[in-house]
Design a protein around this motif. Structure first.
Motif, short mmCIF file in Angstrom:
data_model
loop_
_atom_site.label_atom_id
_atom_site.label_comp_id
_atom_site.label_asym_id
_atom_site.label_seq_id
_atom_site.Cartn_x
_atom_site.Cartn_y
_atom_site.Cartn_z
N VAL A 58 -10.98 31.04 19.96
CA VAL A 58 -11.85 30.59 21.28
C VAL A 58 -13.11 29.60 20.99
CG1 VAL A 58 -12.98 31.40 23.56
CG2 VAL A 58 -11.00 32.63 22.31
N PHE A 59 -13.32 28.54 21.46
CA PHE A 59 -14.23 27.96 21.02
C PHE A 59 -14.97 27.19 22.13
CE2 PHE A 59 -12.91 23.43 20.73
CZ PHE A 59 -11.52 23.60 20.45
N ASP A 60 -16.21 26.98 22.23
CA ASP A 60 -16.82 25.99 23.02
C ASP A 60 -16.98 24.67 22.63
OD1 ASP A 60 -18.49 24.58 24.82
OD2 ASP A 60 -19.89 26.30 25.23
N PRO A 61 -16.33 23.69 23.15
CA PRO A 61 -16.14 22.16 22.36
C PRO A 61 -17.69 21.50 22.66
CG PRO A 61 -15.05 22.18 24.63
CD PRO A 61 -15.61 23.68 24.53
N ASP A 62 -18.51 22.07 23.52
CA ASP A 62 -19.85 21.38 23.76
C ASP A 62 -20.87 22.15 23.27
OD1 ASP A 62 -18.53 19.22 24.91
OD2 ASP A 62 -18.09 20.29 26.73
N ALA A 63 -20.84 23.22 22.86
CA ALA A 63 -22.15 24.06 22.39
C ALA A 63 -22.78 23.29 21.12
CB ALA A 63 -21.58 25.49 21.95
N PRO A 64 -23.94 23.03 21.38
CA PRO A 64 -24.72 22.44 20.21
C PRO A 64 -25.49 23.36 19.49
CG PRO A 64 -26.18 22.58 22.24
CD PRO A 64 -24.81 23.34 22.45
N ARG A 66 -18.62 24.76 19.00
CA ARG A 66 -18.72 26.32 18.14
C ARG A 66 -17.66 27.22 18.29
NH1 ARG A 66 -24.47 28.27 16.02
NH2 ARG A 66 -23.83 29.14 14.14
N VAL A 67 -17.06 27.80 17.05
CA VAL A 67 -16.21 29.04 17.29
C VAL A 67 -16.93 30.07 18.04
CG1 VAL A 67 -14.67 30.24 15.90
CG2 VAL A 67 -14.77 27.87 15.78
N LEU A 68 -16.56 30.78 18.64
CA LEU A 68 -16.97 31.93 19.41
C LEU A 68 -16.27 33.37 19.06
CD1 LEU A 68 -17.44 30.54 23.18
CD2 LEU A 68 -19.17 30.32 21.15
N ARG A 69 -15.01 33.26 18.92
CA ARG A 69 -14.29 34.18 18.44
C ARG A 69 -13.00 33.95 17.73
NH1 ARG A 69 -13.53 39.68 20.80
NH2 ARG A 69 -15.19 39.17 22.47
N THR A 70 -12.75 34.70 16.68
CA THR A 70 -11.47 34.32 16.07
C THR A 70 -10.61 35.75 15.89
OG1 THR A 70 -12.72 32.90 14.54
CG2 THR A 70 -10.63 33.76 13.75
N VAL A 80 -7.01 37.54 14.24
CA VAL A 80 -5.94 37.58 13.34
C VAL A 80 -4.80 38.51 13.85
CG1 VAL A 80 -5.16 37.67 10.85
CG2 VAL A 80 -7.05 36.43 11.49
N ALA A 81 -3.66 38.26 14.17
CA ALA A 81 -2.60 39.17 14.61
C ALA A 81 -3.31 40.03 15.72
CB ALA A 81 -2.23 40.01 13.58
N GLY A 82 -4.08 39.33 16.57
CA GLY A 82 -4.55 40.01 17.76
C GLY A 82 -5.94 40.68 17.69
N ARG A 83 -6.25 40.98 16.36
CA ARG A 83 -7.63 41.75 15.95
C ARG A 83 -8.73 40.72 15.97
NH1 ARG A 83 -3.83 44.80 13.25
NH2 ARG A 83 -3.75 47.04 14.04
N THR A 84 -9.89 41.17 16.57
CA THR A 84 -10.92 40.04 16.35
C THR A 84 -11.81 40.38 14.78
OG1 THR A 84 -11.60 40.34 18.65
CG2 THR A 84 -13.43 39.66 17.28
N VAL A 85 -11.75 39.14 14.11
CA VAL A 85 -12.12 39.19 12.86
C VAL A 85 -13.74 38.34 13.01
CG1 VAL A 85 -10.05 39.39 11.73
CG2 VAL A 85 -10.95 37.08 12.24
N TYR A 86 -14.01 37.66 13.97
CA TYR A 86 -15.21 37.16 13.99
C TYR A 86 -15.49 37.00 15.36
CZ TYR A 86 -18.81 33.47 14.09
OH TYR A 86 -19.99 32.96 14.56
N ALA A 87 -16.74 37.34 15.89
CA ALA A 87 -17.20 37.08 17.40
C ALA A 87 -18.78 37.00 17.31
CB ALA A 87 -16.80 37.94 17.98
#
Length: 435
Positions: free
Chosen positions: A391-397, A422-426, A428-435
């Motif tokens: 999930v990312f915001d394409p305009d976040a500075p 900027r990436v907001l959430r990543t 992998v296999a449905g588990r959040t590994v970055y937020a």
């Protein structure tokens, strides 16, 4: 801990998002539903039957949801150079950058040129990494360019493709045999096209900038000659060939012609060569010293056009961690390379914001296209596939600072760079590994 050992997670709904799936051409408002670690539905009609019982719903209004990125060219220091990067630290950097799959190079100590070493990487990744890790194995023993490795056995052990990493194979007969041998296993040969004799002693692109800085130069022909040779060998053998990184306009022209002939050939490019040029070196800034070298602006523009028209298939970070002992030297003596996992998407979005390349094309080169080349079942939003998503915001500075880098090494070419996106959430296999 294996996936089987991990506790099950609740169904997840990423709602009210702009959903992009380059594999199918989808770019529309909608949702993505994840159940049991796989994608259940994606797109405008995903919630037509309602959300699954007990699902966690995340409002992604104003954000983009798309497949996680697949980075085909990641140098990791493990084993042998753990002070630069480990599989754990590289995977954390990847997650922060929206990369859910990293494909590691065999340039380690020892070199990944035997099945037991492929197995070692897979086991270490299973135990320490938070994103998917697929190793590439060496084409030749010790990366010496002479004796072929056992491609069939390495493939059985889990190698997804074959390369000599930073090194180029000088002997045309060896390259011919490799392409022929690999063809019988439907294995992808990935080669760094650079004539080592022509490039010897050079530290930057040949041109007026090199002359002004008084630095020894690498001519574009060092890349072009080897690429032309490789394409002819691919035509002769019928092998699957991928140029790891190309960087100049003539390379794009010869590749375009080869594709027009129907050859099974593809190419990648680093995000550095799409967004930077030789002038960025400025006053001998060693974080901009790379291989191949950053080229002139005309070449960069030709690379952007080649990405847009599909001549270039894949964008990679060319993540190459180097510590201060190898990087903070006079320019001519410093090591090549820069880290890039954390800035891959943000830097690529520069091409979109400038209007040079459509967003769908940029994302395809980092999701579905590398998955196709490597035979992976990720990089798309097809129901039933693993829920590797970002999930990312394409305009976040935001502004990159060295202190923010998760990578163990800090040799970024984008220190102080201003990004939009900027990436907001990543996941992998449905588990959040970055937020």
């Amino acid at each position: 801990m294996t996936d089987d050992d991990k506790p099950p997670h609740a169904p997840l709904v990423l709602a009210n998002a702009r959903v992009i799936d380059p594999a199918s051409g989808l770019d529309a408002p909608g949702a993505v539903i994840v159940v049991g670690g796989v994608i259940q539905a994606a797109g405008p009609d995903a919630l037509a039957s309602g959300a699954p019982t007990g699902a966690e719903v995340i409002d992604c209004r104003g954000k983009i949801v798309c497949p996680g990125l697949i980075d085909m060219r990641v140098f990791v220091g493990e084993p042998g150079f753990e002070h630069r990067e480990t599989l754990r630290s590289a995977s954390k950097a990847a997650a922060a950058g929206g990369v859910t799959t990293i494909v590691t190079m065999p340039d380690t100590e020892p070199v990944i040129d035997a099945p037991a070493l492929v197995d070692y990487i897979l086991r270490r990744a299973r135990d320490t990494a938070i994103v998917r890790v697929h190793p590439m194995a060496a084409l030749t023993h010790g990366l010496e360019g002479r004796e072929m490795t056992e491609i069939g056995l390495l493939r059985e052990a889990g190698a997804v493709a074959f390369t000599d990493g930073r090194r180029s194979i000088a002997n045309a007969q060896v390259m011919r045999r490799l392409l022929t041998y690999a063809r019988d296993f439907d294995a992808l040969v990935i080669h760094f096209p650079q004539d080592e004799a022509l490039a010897a002693g050079g530290v930057m692109n040949q041109g007026t900038t090199a002359s002004r800085l008084g630095l020894a130069a690498i001519p574009r022909e060092a890349e072009i000659i080897t690429l032309e040779r490789d394409l002819r060998l691919a035509a002769m053998t019928g092998g699957r060939y991928h140029a790891a990184q190309i960087s100049c306009s003539t390379s794009a022209e010869v590749l375009r012609a080869a594709k027009a002939q129907g050859l099974d050939v593809t190419a990648g490019i680093s995000i550095n060569h799409l967004t930077l040029n030789e002038n960025d070196i400025g006053p001998y800034r060693t974080f901009f010293k790379m291989s191949p070298p950053l080229r002139a602006e005309d070449d960069r523009l030709a690379m952007v056009e080649a990405l847009r028209d599909g001549t270039i298939d894949v964008i990679v970070s060319a993540h190459d961690p180097q510590d201060v002992e190898t990087k903070r030297h006079p320019f001519a003596e410093a090591a090549d390379g820069a880290v890039g996992l954390e800035t891959l998407l943000a830097a690529a979005l520069r091409l979109v914001h400038s209007g040079d390349v459509p967003l769908l094309t940029v994302l395809r080169a980092m999701t579905s296209r590398p998955a196709e080349l490597l035979g992976l079942n990720t990089g798309r939003l097809t129901p039933g596939t693993p829920a590797d998503l970002i999930v990312f915001d394409p305009d976040a500075p935001w502004v990159l600072s060295e202190a923010d880098l998760v990578s163990r090494s800090k040799n970024t070419a984008f220190e102080g760079a201003r990004f939009s996106g900027r990436v907001l959430r990543t996941l992998v296999a449905g588990r959040t590994v970055y937020a």
